[in-house]
Each structure stands twice: as C-alpha cells, then as structure tokens.
Motif scaffolding. Structure first.
Motif, PDB file in Angstrom:
ATOM      1  N   GLN A   1       0.566  -1.487   0.071  1.00 45.10           N
ATOM      2  CA  GLN A   1       0.041  -0.116   0.307  1.00 45.10           C
ATOM      3  C   GLN A   1       0.728   1.586   0.155  1.00 45.10           C
ATOM      4  N   GLY A   2       1.944   1.318   0.547  1.00 46.88           N
ATOM      5  CA  GLY A   2       3.076   2.474   0.650  1.00 46.88           C
ATOM      6  C   GLY A   2       3.193   2.744  -0.270  1.00 46.88           C
TER       7      GLY A   2
ATOM      8  N   ALA B   1       1.823   8.284  -3.506  1.00 43.47           N
ATOM      9  CA  ALA B   1       2.060   8.937  -4.908  1.00 43.47           C
ATOM     10  C   ALA B   1       0.722   9.865  -4.244  1.00 43.47           C
ATOM     11  N   GLY B   2      -0.258   9.700  -3.849  1.00 42.80           N
ATOM     12  CA  GLY B   2      -1.102  10.915  -3.269  1.00 42.80           C
ATOM     13  C   GLY B   2      -0.573  12.158  -3.009  1.00 42.80           C
TER      14      GLY B   2
ATOM     15  N   GLU C   1      -0.577  -0.883  -9.842  1.00 40.25           N
ATOM     16  CA  GLU C   1      -1.635   0.157 -10.238  1.00 40.25           C
ATOM     17  C   GLU C   1      -0.929   1.747  -9.675  1.00 40.25           C
ATOM     18  N   THR C   2      -0.275   1.430  -9.141  1.00 40.47           N
ATOM     19  CA  THR C   2       0.329   2.388  -8.504  1.00 40.47           C
ATOM     20  C   THR C   2       1.828   3.367  -9.370  1.00 40.47           C
ATOM     21  N   VAL C   3       3.123   2.199  -9.967  1.00 34.70           N
ATOM     22  CA  VAL C   3       4.217   1.657 -11.058  1.00 34.70           C
ATOM     23  C   VAL C   3       3.127   2.588 -12.407  1.00 34.70           C
ATOM     24  N   LEU C   4       2.106   2.526 -12.563  1.00 37.47           N
ATOM     25  CA  LEU C   4       1.295   2.404 -13.619  1.00 37.47           C
ATOM     26  C   LEU C   4       0.341   3.734 -14.034  1.00 37.47           C
TER      27      LEU C   4
ATOM     28  N   ASP D   1       7.330  13.450 -10.306  1.00 31.12           N
ATOM     29  CA  ASP D   1       8.816  13.582 -10.696  1.00 31.12           C
ATOM     30  C   ASP D   1       9.467  13.863  -9.442  1.00 31.12           C
ATOM     31  N   ASN D   2       8.429  14.031  -7.936  1.00 36.77           N
ATOM     32  CA  ASN D   2       8.948  14.604  -6.751  1.00 36.77           C
ATOM     33  C   ASN D   2       8.827  12.967  -6.135  1.00 36.77           C
TER      34      ASN D   2
END
Ligand SMILES: Cc1ncc(C[n+]2csc(CCOP(=O)(O)OP(=O)(O)O)c2C)c(N)n1
Ligand SMILES: [Mg+2]
Lengths: 330, 295
Positions: free
Chosen positions: B127-128, B133-134, B164-167, B175-176
């Motif tokens: 989940q991290g 990303a959020g 899901e997040t990598v995508l 980029d942060n």
C-alpha cells in the motif's frame, strides 16, 4: 497442547497424501501458517504464489474448476480484507470448493499489532452468502473440522489460532456442521456462549466463577454458519442472563448471531444478553497475556465482566478503562 | 522557515550509525521476543543515508508541511525505522525498549498516529507506494517543495496494488516521488533456490528484468549496490535532481543482502524474523560494534 496451526499443517499433509487433488496455495507465509509441513513433506501439493493474496484466491478458484481441492495459506486478515472481492465473486458467488484457512485469527498473532489482528472476519464472512464459517475451539476440533472441510463441496472459512490452548474436547471428537456443544453443564446463574479458542478460556472463567459462587453453563458454537438456531436457543434457555464472549468485535460476530436469534424468537422469557469481545476500536502490539487482560478476554477478565453483568459490585481490577495505546501525536 | 538538506556525514560515520542501528534492531527484537531481522538489516544503510544525508526534515517539527516524506511500505521492518528515527532525534533511543510491549508508541508495524516521524501507517504490504503517490500529487497541487520517498521489499512487489501505482504515477508526472526497492534477494519463505540464486531460497524477482519493467512503465531507474554509500547518494542526487524537471518518477533498485552485517543472519531466509540467543547476541555485538576496523 498443540497449536491449531500445527494441527492444520499436519492434517493437510495427510490429506494431500490421501488425495492428489488436494493442494495448498501459499502467499509467502507457509512458515507461519505451517503449510510449510506440506511444502517439505509433499512439495508437489504446495503452490507458492508469492505475496499476492488476490492472485492466491483467483488461482485457487481456477484450480478448483480443474478438479483440484485447494486450500489457502496466509494470515486471515489478508484474505478477508485484501482479497475480499475475489472471495466474494470467485468463491462465494460461484460456490467454488475453496477452503479459506484464516491463520493467526483474532487478537493473538505474535505481537504484530492491529494491522494483523483480524477482529472483523466473522462479521464479514457471516454476511457472505453460501459461506460456511467455522471457528474450532482446540486442536481436536481443528483436526476434525479440517477433515470435514476437505470433504465439503462448497466454500468454507475456518479460523485457526496461532497459539495452543487447553483442549476442551477429546481426540475422538466428531464435527457436525451447525451443532452447538455444552462444555460445562449447570448454569443456574448464567450461560456463557463462546466460539473458537476463546471457548477454552471461557471454560476456565466458569471455574473462576464457580469459586465465587456463580454457577455458569458454557456453550461452544464452532459453526457460526450454518448454525442450529433451535439448539443454540435451547442451550441458553432457562437462565436470566446470557453472556457471549468472542475474540472478535462485539459487532456482528457471535454476539450478533445470538442477538439475532433471541430477537427473532421474541420469547418474553428470553435471557438478557451481554456481549463481551472487542469494543468498537483497534488494539495494539503486545504479548498475549497483556492483550488478553487489556481487551477483556483472559479467564480472569471474562469472569469479572460476567459478575458485572450479573450486577455484582465490581472488584477494583474490573474497573480498568481501556485507553488508546501510548497516547497520540499530532 | 524552509527545511534544508542535512550536511552529509562521512562514510565512516554513516557505517557506525548503520551498524549501531543493526545492533539496536537485533537486541531490541531479542528483548521483546518477537520481530523482524533480515529486512531491517538489509535496509539499514539506505535508511541511515536517507535520514542523515538526504531528507529535508526537522525532528523538532515532525509535521512540518514542507518536509520530505518517507514511507516504509514494507512495514514489518518498523524496528529499523524506529532506530533511525531515534538516532536522528525524534524520540529517545531508550524508548526502543518499549517496542511491541503494549502501551507503546512503537507498534509492531509503523503507526503514523502514534510515532513522531512516521508519515504513513503500513504493515499490510503493497500500500505504501500508492500512499506516496498521493502525497507527491498533493505536494505538486499545493506547490510544496517536498519529495516523497517510499521503500518497498522485493517480495512485496508481488502485491498487485504496487503495480497499479507503478502504472499510474508517470501519468501524473510525479517526479517528486522516488521508490526504493530493497532487493535483498529473499522474502519470508518463497521458492526453493536454483543455480543462479544468491542465497538459500530463490530470489523473489530473479526471473524479472526489473530495470526494463520500470523503464517500460515510464520510470527512471537507478540500479545500485545498496550497501555502498557513494552509490546510494549518487542515486539520491539523481532522483532529487529530477524533481520538478523530469516529469517522471524515479526508482532505485538497491541490491542488498538480507540480514546484512551479522554472520548468522546474512543471506538466509531463516532470519526473516527471529529472536537471537544470548550467544548469538554476543556474536552480533562483536561483529557490529566491536570490530577493530570499519567494514
Ligand atoms: C498484504 C500482506 N501479505 C503478507 C504479509 C506478511 N509478510 C510480512 S513480511 C513478508 C515478506 C516480505 O518480503 P520482502 O518484501 O522481500 O521484505 P524484506 O525481505 O525486505 O523483509 C510477508 C509475506 C503482510 N505483512 N502483508
Ligand atoms: Mg526481500
């Protein structure tokens, strides 16, 4: 005393040797759940899917359609939460014979804390159509239930405890779905109803109560679904007070089940119900003895809460208030 | 007041911090009779480099809005994070003794509501990165200068949510955001080892070209030795330089050894978690703290 997880691993190894359709799929916790017994004893029957519980359920469903009889191996919390949608659609809605072995059920999971403590599983699984929901009391019942589930043609959810408890049954115990068991007769004063390994601590609590002049009957409900409602109501009838005790949230688990039965029956002489279990809040990381005491599930603390329910004045240690662990920051 | 990057300690100082941290891990877990060892030890050099040489943070203001964020997605390594937070001054090192004891701010898995310096609660793997990303998206939208760093395990990459997040992260131009994968070569149990494996079980991602995978999804990849402080800081510098320029997130594939630094824990899945005996504690202490020269 043998831990249920050990019994599960040993029994599963026997089952895989008796029937090559029996397989166990692991999400990288075999050394904890004890599926490692199968991995080492019969590697052909062991399938490591990796740390991927959703994939675990999906693949088990797929294998079940190919004539296999799959068992799942991971902590229950990651099945009833991470993989809930997969259980719901692929297992419950299809009736697939996937055996959901929920390891490290309840509060006592080796100090991992609230992230790993599954105290909502009975509520979730009880609401899942077509799901058989079982919580064995001890090693003997765990073995019998594992063998029963291996034969059952449909989805089964089973709670297995991490640590051993004092047995309440004998080795020749036979499991019948829905049946309820009187573990202690008598009960002029109160009936205690419990499930899973908590039943063992409740038997102990009844002895403590006896020493204080309170006569308690103990009823064990291993099968939350299906349940023989008439038998359960009969087992709790004839006393003024019934106390349910569960290693689970007080919401929608065993206490919820008993409340539903009593309310639906509408008997004016029905006993008054008290629910003992985890209040609507999260727990913490700590050794077993600390957790059982803090969250009211030790034999001592159960006895205190029963006395309170019966209107006895509480002893000083019974007035412990539960606070959030350690205070909070920010 | 703006937060500034810390003055980077010398490599010798960093090694001493990391080996002290390793000792804190193994001794604290032994005292509380439960906990993880292998991952905390493999991740220690990276964590020390982050907290002492990279993150713009102020232990006196753990909720400073401009701070860089760090998420330990592999939350079972909490004790590693706690020892570094203590060394960095978020709370006294003596508090480590309360780990897992009940009534403690130091839970078995990181709890952002209890522990100063913990930016996200974790423990259920996978989940991290999404949480990070959020945070990274929130920082962009609010015009905050913060960089979000997320550490994952190589076994943890099995979780679907990671992907899901990598995508999606490149779509948001994050980029942060920097992911650090602790490629320590082992998970808890996994698969039997094959010819090409480094340790006593199979490399969780041995069959995957991780660099190609992340590149293919639109990330910038830095493949490094995760125990080499020069390489670690080169990768951190590159990820930091990408912030507000690259338009894509970075991932550091840190090649490490599970159980690093103690002879009996290094390179074996059997020390994923464990409680050291008195004799093992003596060995570990000698190897970590009492060796004549720096490793
Ligand atoms: C969703 C979820 N599934 C399973 C676990 C149990 N678990 C904790 S650590 C671990 C292995 C992790 O391996 P890896 O990500 O490689 O971590 P490291 O080697 O760095 O310790 C597992 C399966 C968990 N915490 N969360
Ligand atoms: Mg790993």
């Amino acid at each position: 005393m043998t831990a249920q997880r050990k019994v599960w691993g040993d029994t599963l190894l026997e089952l895989t040797r008796e029937d090559d359709r029996v397989v166990v799929l692991d999400a990288d916790l075999a050394t904890s759940t004890m599926a490692v017994t199968v991995a080492e004893g019969n590697p052909e029957a062991f399938i490591q899917v990796g740390i991927a519980e959703q994939n675990l359920v999906g693949m088990a469903f797929g294998l079940s359609t190919m004539g296999y009889r799959p068992w799942l191996s991971t902590f229950g919390v990651f099945l009833t939460h991470r993989a809930l949608d997969q259980i719901r659609m692929l297992v419950s809605q299809t009736g697939a014979p996937v055996r959901i072995a929920a390891a490290y059920a309840g509060l006592l999971n080796g100090s991992s804390g609230k992230t790993h403590q599954d105290i909502e599983d009975l509520a979730i699984m009880r609401a899942m159509p077509g799901m058989t929901v079982l919580a064995p009391a001890d090693e003997h019942e765990a073995r019998a239930i594992t063998r029963w589930a291996a034969e059952h043609d449909g989805p089964v959810y089973i709670r297995y405890a991490r640590d051993a408890v004092a047995p309440v049954f004998d080795a020749d115990y036979v499991f019948h779905p829905g049946a309820v068991h009187r573990l202690r007769d008598g009960g002029g004063d109160v009936t205690l109803v419990s499930t899973g390994v908590q039943s063992s601590r409740v038997v102990e609590a009844a002895e403590l109560l006896a020493a204080r002049g309170v006569d308690a009957r103990v009823v064990h409900v291993p099968s939350l679904k299906p349940v023989d409602g008439d038998a359960l109501l009969a087992a709790i009838s004839g006393v003024g007070t019934v106390v349910t005790v569960e290693d689970h949230s007080v919401i929608n688990g065993l206490g919820g089940l008993v409340a539903e039965l009593i309310a639906e029956r509408g008997d004016p002489d029905a006993p008054r119900l008290h629910r003992v279990g985890l209040a609507d809040g999260w727990s913490e990381s700590a050794p077993n003895a600390f957790l059982l005491d803090r969250y009211g599930l030790s034999a001592e603390r159960v006895a205190e809460q029963v006395l309170e329910a019966l209107g006895h004045s509480p002893s000083p240690s019974a007035t412990v208030t539960v606070t959030a662990p350690g205070g909070t920051v920010g | 007041m703006n937060l500034t990057p810390p003055q980077r300690p010398s490599t010798d100082e960093l090694r001493l911090l990391a080996d002290t941290g390793r000792w804190n891990v193994i001794s604290t877990v032994a005292a509380s009779k439960a906990g993880h060892i292998g991952g905390p030890l493999s991740a220690m050099d990276l964590l020390v480099a982050l907290y002492f040489g990279q993150l713009r943070i102020d232990p006196a203001q753990p909720r400073h809005p401009e701070r860089d964020r760090f998420i330990l997605s592999k939350g079972h390594n909490a004790i590693a994070l706690y020892t570094v937070l203590a060394q960095r001054g978020y709370f006294p090192e003596s508090e480590l003794a309360s780990f897992d004891h009940g009534d403690s701010r130091l839970q078995g898995h990181p709890d952002m509501k209890l522990t100063p310096g913990v930016d996200a609660s974790t423990g259920s793997l996978g989940q991290g990165l999404s949480a990070g990303a959020g945070m990274a998206l929130g920082a962009k939208r609010r015009g905050l200068d913060a960089h979000t760093w997320v550490m994952l395990g190589d076994g943890e990459l099995g979780e679907g949510m990671v992907w899901e997040t990598v995508l999606s992260a490149p779509r948001f131009g994050l980029d942060n955001l920097t992911a650090i994968v602790d490629v320590n070569g082992l998970q808890q149990y996994g698969w039997p080892a094959g010819e090409s494996d480094r340790f006593d079980r199979s490399e969780p991602l041995g069959h995957v070209d991780l660099g190609a995978v992340f590149t293919g999804f639109g990330w910038t990849v830095h493949d490094i030795d995760g125990h080499d402080f020069t390489a670690i800081f080169d990768a951190f510098d590159a990820a930091e330089a990408a912030r507000n320029h690259a338009g894509r997130p970075s991932v550091i594939l840190a090649r490490t050894a599970k159980g690093r630094g103690v002879s009996f824990t290094e390179g074996t899945y059997t020390w994923h978690n464990g409680v050291a005996t008195e004799e093992q504690l003596r060995t570990a202490k000698a190897e970590l703290l009492e060796k004549g020269e720096v490793r």
